[in-house]
Design a protein around this motif. Sequence first.
Motif, short mmCIF file in Angstrom:
data_model
loop_
_atom_site.label_atom_id
_atom_site.label_comp_id
_atom_site.label_asym_id
_atom_site.label_seq_id
_atom_site.Cartn_x
_atom_site.Cartn_y
_atom_site.Cartn_z
N GLU A 235 -9.83 -1.71 0.54
CA GLU A 235 -10.57 -0.67 -0.16
C GLU A 235 -10.51 -0.91 -1.67
N GLU A 236 -11.64 -1.17 -2.29
CA GLU A 236 -11.70 -1.40 -3.73
C GLU A 236 -12.51 -0.33 -4.44
N GLN A 237 -13.01 0.64 -3.70
CA GLN A 237 -13.81 1.71 -4.29
C GLN A 237 -13.17 3.05 -3.92
N LEU A 238 -12.93 3.85 -4.93
CA LEU A 238 -12.37 5.18 -4.68
C LEU A 238 -12.51 6.03 -5.92
N THR B 127 6.32 -11.70 3.09
CA THR B 127 5.22 -12.63 3.38
C THR B 127 3.92 -11.88 3.56
N VAL B 128 3.98 -10.77 4.30
CA VAL B 128 2.76 -10.01 4.55
C VAL B 128 2.20 -9.44 3.26
N VAL B 129 3.07 -8.86 2.45
CA VAL B 129 2.61 -8.29 1.19
C VAL B 129 2.05 -9.36 0.29
N GLY B 130 2.67 -10.54 0.33
CA GLY B 130 2.19 -11.64 -0.51
C GLY B 130 0.81 -12.09 -0.13
N ARG B 131 0.39 -11.82 1.14
CA ARG B 131 -0.93 -12.26 1.57
C ARG B 131 -1.97 -11.18 1.43
N ARG B 132 -1.67 -10.10 0.75
CA ARG B 132 -2.61 -9.00 0.68
C ARG B 132 -3.96 -9.48 0.14
N LYS B 133 -5.04 -8.93 0.69
CA LYS B 133 -6.38 -9.39 0.34
C LYS B 133 -6.98 -8.65 -0.83
N THR B 134 -6.59 -7.39 -0.98
CA THR B 134 -7.29 -6.60 -1.98
C THR B 134 -6.85 -6.90 -3.39
N ALA B 135 -7.79 -6.80 -4.32
CA ALA B 135 -7.46 -6.97 -5.74
C ALA B 135 -6.91 -5.66 -6.27
N LYS C 242 -6.56 14.70 -4.15
CA LYS C 242 -7.94 14.58 -3.69
C LYS C 242 -8.33 13.12 -3.79
N VAL C 243 -8.99 12.59 -2.74
CA VAL C 243 -9.38 11.19 -2.77
C VAL C 243 -10.66 10.99 -1.95
N ASP C 244 -11.52 10.12 -2.45
CA ASP C 244 -12.79 9.80 -1.80
C ASP C 244 -12.99 8.29 -1.90
N PHE C 245 -13.26 7.63 -0.79
CA PHE C 245 -13.41 6.18 -0.78
C PHE C 245 -14.86 5.72 -0.88
N ALA C 246 -15.75 6.61 -1.30
CA ALA C 246 -17.14 6.23 -1.54
C ALA C 246 -17.25 5.53 -2.91
N LYS C 247 -18.31 4.78 -3.11
CA LYS C 247 -18.55 4.07 -4.37
C LYS C 247 -18.83 5.07 -5.49
N GLY D 291 -14.15 -1.87 -7.50
CA GLY D 291 -13.80 -3.28 -7.51
C GLY D 291 -12.91 -3.63 -8.68
N PRO D 292 -12.64 -4.93 -8.88
CA PRO D 292 -11.71 -5.37 -9.92
C PRO D 292 -12.26 -5.30 -11.33
N GLU D 293 -13.55 -5.05 -11.51
CA GLU D 293 -14.14 -5.08 -12.84
C GLU D 293 -14.44 -3.70 -13.43
N ARG D 294 -14.29 -2.66 -12.66
CA ARG D 294 -14.60 -1.32 -13.17
C ARG D 294 -13.54 -0.33 -12.69
N GLN D 295 -12.79 0.20 -13.64
CA GLN D 295 -11.80 1.24 -13.34
C GLN D 295 -11.76 2.26 -14.47
N LYS D 296 -11.33 3.45 -14.13
CA LYS D 296 -11.17 4.49 -15.15
C LYS D 296 -9.98 5.35 -14.79
N LEU D 297 -9.15 5.61 -15.78
CA LEU D 297 -7.99 6.48 -15.62
C LEU D 297 -8.02 7.52 -16.73
N SER D 298 -7.97 8.80 -16.35
CA SER D 298 -8.03 9.88 -17.33
C SER D 298 -6.83 10.80 -17.18
#
Length: 416
Positions: free
Chosen positions: A71-74, A16-24, A271-276, A129-136
């Motif tokens: 968190e949608e920016q990283l 139930t908790v996972v089903g209610r997750r807010k992040t995209a 390595k991870v950074d949560f800035a935009k 966010g949900p409209e911009r991602q990059k995987l290399s």
Amino acid sequence: MAPNDSAETPGEATSTVVGRRKTARYIVPVAVAGVAAATIGLVPALASSGDPDLPKISAQELIERIAASDEEQLSGTFKISTDLGLPLDGLAGSLVPGGEGKDGGAAAPQDKLMELTSGTHTLRVAADGPERQKLSVLGDASEYSVIHNQGEVWAYDSTSDEVYHAEAPEGRDGGKHAEKAPKGTEGAAATPKDFAEKALAAAGDTTSVTVDGTAQVAGRDAYQLLIKPKQSGSTIGSVRIAVDAENGVPLKFTLSAASGGKAVVDAGFTKVDFAKPAASTFAFTPPKGAKVTEADELETGKDERGAAQKALPGQLAELDGLAGEAGFNVIGKGWTSIAEIKSPGGKGLPEAGSDDMPAEAQGFLDALGDKVTGKFGSGTVFKTRLVNALLTDDGSVYVGAVTKDALVRAADAAAK
């Protein structure tokens, strides 16, 4: 509870908790096929300075923290390694006539990212966010990138100088693209968060969920959530998720086999950074002279590719469509669930030396298979470290993350 508490978390509350997750979903999913889709791994080089001393937290509270993470920016770096105990490298090229099984040599994600199903790879990820991602995917002197920037998806292979382009499908809200993965990238999870949510959503009364101490991942303090099957007979030993103590983002996901040894799936940031991330991160223009292939062009050749896939030996070539064409039944529940697939016409594997079973394919199957017998008759069990499958001589298939003995028992029970 203390970080090493062993209290169990009810499966119903977990789901139930996972089903209610807010992040995209904030990263382009990696599209892979079959068993590999369930077992693709990311192996982190951990920055460790001893286990951090963190406030006490219960398993339920930690699960809720994951679900509440927004968190949608990283941006960050991680490594990919897969250890299925299965020689996947070059399999498609050896069994499919005419090459490596790629869609016309284009830089389509569903082709290139299949390479992540074996070996070790270094990747970079960025999301805004949900409209911009990059995987290399980084090579020794090359790079393969998938970029989702609002309404478009680009993929570029620097080795072949080829470009793939597609439109990102619109979501139900009309102006966003968070509801669907871009064409050609649908499928398996891509980040530790994706893996964690799938594992937690599947937790039920056959599962033990506890907090098992703390760790430091990519320089950040984290709690460790430990998920283990209560049932015997599963090939899965445990799932361990390192959760960022500050923002609830899963930083590391490790799936271990019950047989021990190297992790089958190990997903974690180095390595991870949560800035935009900078907007330029997601900008892409095809290099001058590069070959550009549109997604619609690949769709045109879909029928021809389907015909080529049928050249794979016997039913192993047709497993993709068996569930829709044949009877499909699930035996058991939880970690020891077994899928029973009845083959149309009761057709088993073709005979060795026939046109449908070339010598190289027979050698590959013999290396993987164990002959077994039971009330069901006889058959062959094909093994990986995680997923095993029993193909009976009358064409039935039993598959699951269970031991060989569990498959034989399931086939015997079905034969009664």
